[in-house]
Design a protein around this motif. Structure first.
Motif, PDB file in Angstrom:
ATOM      1  N   LEU A   1       0.813  -1.215   0.000  1.00 16.11           N
ATOM      2  CA  LEU A   1       0.000   0.000   0.000  1.00 16.11           C
ATOM      3  C   LEU A   1       0.855   1.278   0.000  1.00 16.11           C
ATOM      4  N   THR A   2       1.957   1.227   0.749  1.00 16.22           N
ATOM      5  CA  THR A   2       2.828   2.405   0.828  1.00 16.22           C
ATOM      6  C   THR A   2       3.334   2.781  -0.558  1.00 16.22           C
ATOM      7  N   ALA A   3       3.870   1.773  -1.262  1.00 15.00           N
ATOM      8  CA  ALA A   3       4.438   2.055  -2.577  1.00 15.00           C
ATOM      9  C   ALA A   3       3.350   2.332  -3.617  1.00 15.00           C
ATOM     10  N   ARG A   4       2.233   1.604  -3.491  1.00 12.15           N
ATOM     11  CA  ARG A   4       1.211   1.671  -4.539  1.00 12.15           C
ATOM     12  C   ARG A   4       0.343   2.915  -4.410  1.00 12.15           C
TER      13      ARG A   4
ATOM     14  N   VAL B   1      10.573   5.332  -3.927  1.00 12.61           N
ATOM     15  CA  VAL B   1      10.597   6.498  -4.818  1.00 12.61           C
ATOM     16  C   VAL B   1      11.349   6.183  -6.110  1.00 12.61           C
ATOM     17  N   GLN B   2      12.667   6.196  -6.033  1.00 15.26           N
ATOM     18  CA  GLN B   2      13.440   6.137  -7.288  1.00 15.26           C
ATOM     19  C   GLN B   2      13.165   4.886  -8.127  1.00 15.26           C
TER      20      GLN B   2
ATOM     21  N   TYR C   1       5.331   2.093  -9.276  1.00 14.80           N
ATOM     22  CA  TYR C   1       4.090   2.866  -9.142  1.00 14.80           C
ATOM     23  C   TYR C   1       4.295   4.364  -9.364  1.00 14.80           C
ATOM     24  N   LEU C   2       5.556   4.788  -9.290  1.00 13.82           N
ATOM     25  CA  LEU C   2       5.813   6.218  -9.430  1.00 13.82           C
ATOM     26  C   LEU C   2       6.312   6.563 -10.834  1.00 13.82           C
ATOM     27  N   LYS C   3       6.673   5.530 -11.548  1.00  9.60           N
ATOM     28  CA  LYS C   3       7.305   5.697 -12.863  1.00  9.60           C
ATOM     29  C   LYS C   3       6.610   6.726 -13.754  1.00  9.60           C
ATOM     30  N   ASP C   4       5.301   6.553 -13.937  1.00 10.52           N
ATOM     31  CA  ASP C   4       4.571   7.459 -14.821  1.00 10.52           C
ATOM     32  C   ASP C   4       4.541   8.878 -14.286  1.00 10.52           C
ATOM     33  N   LYS C   5       4.464   8.975 -12.982  1.00 11.33           N
ATOM     34  CA  LYS C   5       4.319  10.296 -12.372  1.00 11.33           C
ATOM     35  C   LYS C   5       5.603  11.106 -12.429  1.00 11.33           C
ATOM     36  N   VAL C   6       6.749  10.408 -12.380  1.00  5.61           N
ATOM     37  CA  VAL C   6       8.017  11.155 -12.300  1.00  5.61           C
ATOM     38  C   VAL C   6       8.663  11.352 -13.668  1.00  5.61           C
TER      39      VAL C   6
ATOM     40  N   THR D   1      14.832  15.576  -4.140  1.00  4.78           N
ATOM     41  CA  THR D   1      14.385  16.434  -3.030  1.00  4.78           C
ATOM     42  C   THR D   1      13.171  15.809  -2.359  1.00  4.78           C
ATOM     43  N   PHE D   2      12.327  15.189  -3.179  1.00  5.61           N
ATOM     44  CA  PHE D   2      11.162  14.478  -2.627  1.00  5.61           C
ATOM     45  C   PHE D   2      11.629  13.262  -1.821  1.00  5.61           C
ATOM     46  N   ALA D   3      12.513  12.464  -2.411  1.00  5.08           N
ATOM     47  CA  ALA D   3      12.993  11.248  -1.749  1.00  5.08           C
ATOM     48  C   ALA D   3      13.680  11.573  -0.422  1.00  5.08           C
ATOM     49  N   ASP D   4      14.335  12.739  -0.357  1.00  2.00           N
ATOM     50  CA  ASP D   4      15.061  13.118   0.868  1.00  2.00           C
ATOM     51  C   ASP D   4      14.141  13.324   2.071  1.00  2.00           C
ATOM     52  N   LYS D   5      12.848  13.383   1.822  1.00  5.21           N
ATOM     53  CA  LYS D   5      11.907  13.541   2.946  1.00  5.21           C
ATOM     54  C   LYS D   5      11.635  12.203   3.645  1.00  5.21           C
ATOM     55  N   PHE D   6      12.109  11.110   3.031  1.00  3.85           N
ATOM     56  CA  PHE D   6      11.779   9.778   3.545  1.00  3.85           C
ATOM     57  C   PHE D   6      12.883   9.202   4.431  1.00  3.85           C
ATOM     58  N   PHE D   7      12.476   8.607   5.540  1.00  2.00           N
ATOM     59  CA  PHE D   7      13.398   7.956   6.471  1.00  2.00           C
ATOM     60  C   PHE D   7      12.814   6.600   6.835  1.00  2.00           C
ATOM     61  N   TYR D   8      13.653   5.764   7.427  1.00  4.36           N
ATOM     62  CA  TYR D   8      13.150   4.418   7.726  1.00  4.36           C
ATOM     63  C   TYR D   8      13.626   3.943   9.090  1.00  4.36           C
ATOM     64  N   GLU D   9      12.761   3.268   9.803  1.00  3.34           N
ATOM     65  CA  GLU D   9      13.118   2.695  11.101  1.00  3.34           C
ATOM     66  C   GLU D   9      12.690   1.232  11.139  1.00  3.34           C
TER      67      GLU D   9
END
Ligand code: BG6
Length: 497
Positions: free
Chosen positions: A17-20, A59-60, A64-69, A79-87
Motif C-alpha cells: 500500500l505504501t508504494a502503490r 521512490v526512485q 508505481y511512481l514511474k509514470d508520475k516522475v 528532493t522528494f525522496a530526501d523527505k523519507f526515512f526508515y526505522e
C-alpha cells in the motif's frame, strides 16, 4: 496553505500500500506544492532497510511512481525522496517503542515538524491496538505540544463484535477526534459530488423521496478477479470487502437528510442516522428473499482462459466465500418507506464500473399511449467511475405527426470541465488528515451501524439452512438467480449492455 509542519509515520511501510498508494499520493501533493514546508515521512516496519534503501524502493525505483516522475528532473525527485526515512522495528510490533520514540523526536528536532504526527497504520488490523498502546506508552498520543492523529486502513473489523473491540481498543489510547478510519471511496470526487448534487441544487431534492422515487440501484463491478489477494479475500468476501464499507458509505450519502452545515460533525451525524434506519433482516425467509451470493467460475474471455475463484492462489478449493453479492433492502424512515434499494458488487464482471441509478416513478396518468416511456422510467444515473459524470434519461417527442415519445439522454462528464484535475482518492484523504479534516473519514458509530446491518446477512450465509452460492461464468453480470430479488418486471441495469 493550511497544512502545518508535520511528520507522517507509516507502520507497515515495506508493504504494497505504501508504494502503490501512499507515496504516489504524496508525490502528487509535493508536485502541487501542497506539502508543508517542513515535512518528513518515517517508514516503520519489520524489514531491515536503510533510509537510502527505503527511498530507492518507494521512490526512485518504484514502478508505481514511474509514470508520475517521468517529466520531473532528478533534482526534483531526489528532493522528494530526501523527505523519507526508515526505522526497522525488528521482528515484532509489540515491543517497547523507546527506540522509535527517540528516532521520531530526533527527526522532529532536526526538521522542525512541530511535534505534529500522523501515525498511518497500514498493517493487519490485529496490530492496531498493539501499536496504539505502544505509542501511548511513549506519550505519542499526547497533544500538549503538537497534535497527534492515527489513520487506520480497512478492514475495520470482521463483524460487529470485532469492530466494536477495535474501536474500544483504539479509543483506550486515542480520542475519537484523533482517529481517522479510511474508506477510499469517500476520497473519490464523484462520491463527494453526491452531496453537492443533492444539497446545492433545488431541482433534485424535492423529488428525492418515496413520492417520486420508485427504486434505487447501485452497481459496483470489477472485471478483475481476486488477483494476488486470495489469502485475504477468502476470509473476507464481497460483503465484507466492498459492501460493508464502500457501498454502505455511498448508500448513506443517498439516504441521509440534509445536514445543518458541511462540518464533519454534522455530515457524519446525518450519515449515522441514515445507516441506523436501514431495515435489518433477521429471519431466514427475509434473508433468503433479499440476498444472493455467487462465485466466479473458470471461463474463457477473449480467447484467454481465466481461473475460477476456487482455483486462485490462497483460496480454499471448497471455498464458499462470495465474489458476488446482491442485496435488496429497505430504509425505515419517513423519506424512504417502501422504496427498494438494490445493491450489488462483484468481481469478474464484463467491465469495471460503479454507478448509482435513481429510478423515478412513472407519471400517475399516461397521456401519450404510443410512448416508449410507458415501460421505461426517468433515471438519474450518477457514474462514480469510470467516465465520471451524471446522466438524466427523460422522454422527448419524436418529431412528426402525433405524440410518439422516446427516451433521450442529458449528460454531464467531468472530463468536459476546463479544470478537471481530479485528485486521486488517497491524495485527497491524506491531505484532509494532514489538515485535521475528518469529514471524509468514517466515525466509530458509522462503522458499527454498517456492521449491524451486515452481520445477520453474513451469519445467514454462513449458517443458514437453505442458502446457496451460485456459480457464474467470469465475464457475465453474475448469477441469473439474482433476478429473483427484483420486484415486478424490473431488470438490473447493466452498464454498457
Ligand atoms: C478495495 C477492495 O477496498 O477496493 C478491493 O479491497 C477492490 O477488493 C477495491 O478491488 C476497489 O477499489 P476501486 O477504487 O478500484 O473501485
Amino acid at each position: 496553505n493550511k497544512t502545518a509542519n508535520q511528520m507522517l509515520v507509516i507502520f507497515g511501510a515495506s508493504g504494497d500500500l505504501t508504494a502503490r498508494k501512499l507515496v504516489p499520493a504524496l508525490f502528487n501533493l509535493y508536485k502541487a506544492k501542497q506539502l508543508p514546508e517542513n515535512f518528513v515521512v518515517l517508514g516503520v516496519s519489520r524489514s531491515n532497510m536503510t533510509d537510502g534503501e527505503f527511498r530507492r524502493k518507494v521512490v526512485q525505483e518504484s514502478t508505481y511512481l514511474k509514470d508520475k516522475v517521468k517529466d520531473a528532473s532528478s533534482d526534483f525527485i531526489n528532493t522528494f525522496a530526501d523527505k523519507f526515512f526508515y526505522e526497522d522495528l525488528g521482528e515484532d510490533y509489540n515491543k517497547v517503542y523507546n527506540k522509535l520514540a527517540t528516532r521520531i523526536s530526533d527527526l522532529n528536532n532536526k526538521f522542525s515538524t512541530g511535534e505534529n504526527y500522523i501515525f498511518y497504520l497500514s498493517t493487519p488490523p490485529s496490530l492496531y491496538e498493539v501499536i496504539a498502546k505502544n505509542l501511548s506508552e511513549q506519550g505519542l498520543n499526547n497533544e500538549t505540544n503538537g497534535w497527534k492523529r492515527i489513520i487506520v486502513e480497512k478492514p475495520f473489523g470482521y463483524s460487529l463484535e470485532t469492530a466494536k473491540k477495535l474501536n474500544i481498543g483504539l479509543q483506550t489510547y486515542f480520542n475519537e477526534s484523533q482517529i481517522y478510519r479510511i474508506d477510499h471511496y469517500l476520497g473519490k470526487e464523484t462520491v463527494q459530488n453526491l452531496l453537492v448534487t443533492r444539497f446545492s441544487n433545488s431541482i433534485f431534492e424535492p423529488l428525492w423521496n418515496r413520492n417520486y422515487i420508485h427504486h434505487i440501484e447501485i452497481t459496483n463491478a470489477e472485471s478483475v478477479g481476486v488477483e494476488k489477494r486470495g489469502g485475504y479475500y477468502d476470509k473476507s468476501g464481497a460483503l465484507r470487502d466492498m459492501f460493508q464499507n464502500h457501498l454502505l458509505q455511498i448508500v448513506s450519502l443517498i439516504v441521509m437528510e440534509p445536514p445543518i452545515d458541511a462540518s464533519a460533525q454534522e455530515i457524519r451525524n446525518e450519515k449515522v442516522k441514515a445507516l441506523k434506519s436501514l431495515r435489518i433482516m433477521r429471519d431466514e425467509e427475509t434473508l433468503y428473499n433479499n440476498t444472493v451470493r455467487g462465485q466466479y467460475l473458470a471461463s474463457v474471455i477473449d480467447g484467454k482462459k481465466v481461473k475460477g475463484y476456487r482455483e486462485e492462489e490462497g483460496v480454499d478449493p471448497n471455498s464458499k466465500t462470495e465474489t458476488y453479492a446482491a442485496i435488496k433492502f429497505f430504509v425505515d424512515n419517513w423519506r424512504w418507506k417502501d422504496v427498494p434499494f438494490y445493491v450489488r458488487t462483484a468481481k469478474r464482471m464484463p467491465t469495471k464500473v460503479t454507478e448509482v441509478v435513481i429510478h423515478f416513478k412513472s407519471p400517475h396518468h399516461q397521456v401519450f399511449k404510443n410512448s416508449d416511456m410507458n415501460n421505461k422510467d426517468n433515471q438519474l444515473i450518477i457514474r462514480i467511475q469510470p467516465d465520471e459524470g451524471i446522466l438524466i434519461k427523460f422522454g422527448v417527442k419524436v418529431p412528426g405527426q402525433g405524440f410518439t415519445v422516446e427516451r433521450a439522454n442529458l449528460d454531464f462528464y467531468y472530463s468536459n470541465l476546463a479544470d478537471n484535475n481530479v485528485m486521486d482518492a488517497y491524495e485527497r484523504l491524506l491531505l484532509d488528515a494532514m489538515q485535521g479534516d475528518a469529514t471524509l473519514y468514517a466515525r466509530a458509530d458509522e462503522v458499527e451501524a454498517a456492521w449491524e446491518f451486515v452481520d445477520p446477512i453474513l451469519d445467514y450465509w454462513k449458517n443458514g439452512s437453505d442458502v446457496n452460492i451460485y456459480g457464474y461464468s467470469s465475464g457475465v453480470w453474475g448469477p441469473t438467480n439474482s433476478d429473483r430479488l427484483l420486484e415486478g418486471d424490473l431488470k438490473w441495469r447493466n452498464p454498457g449492455e
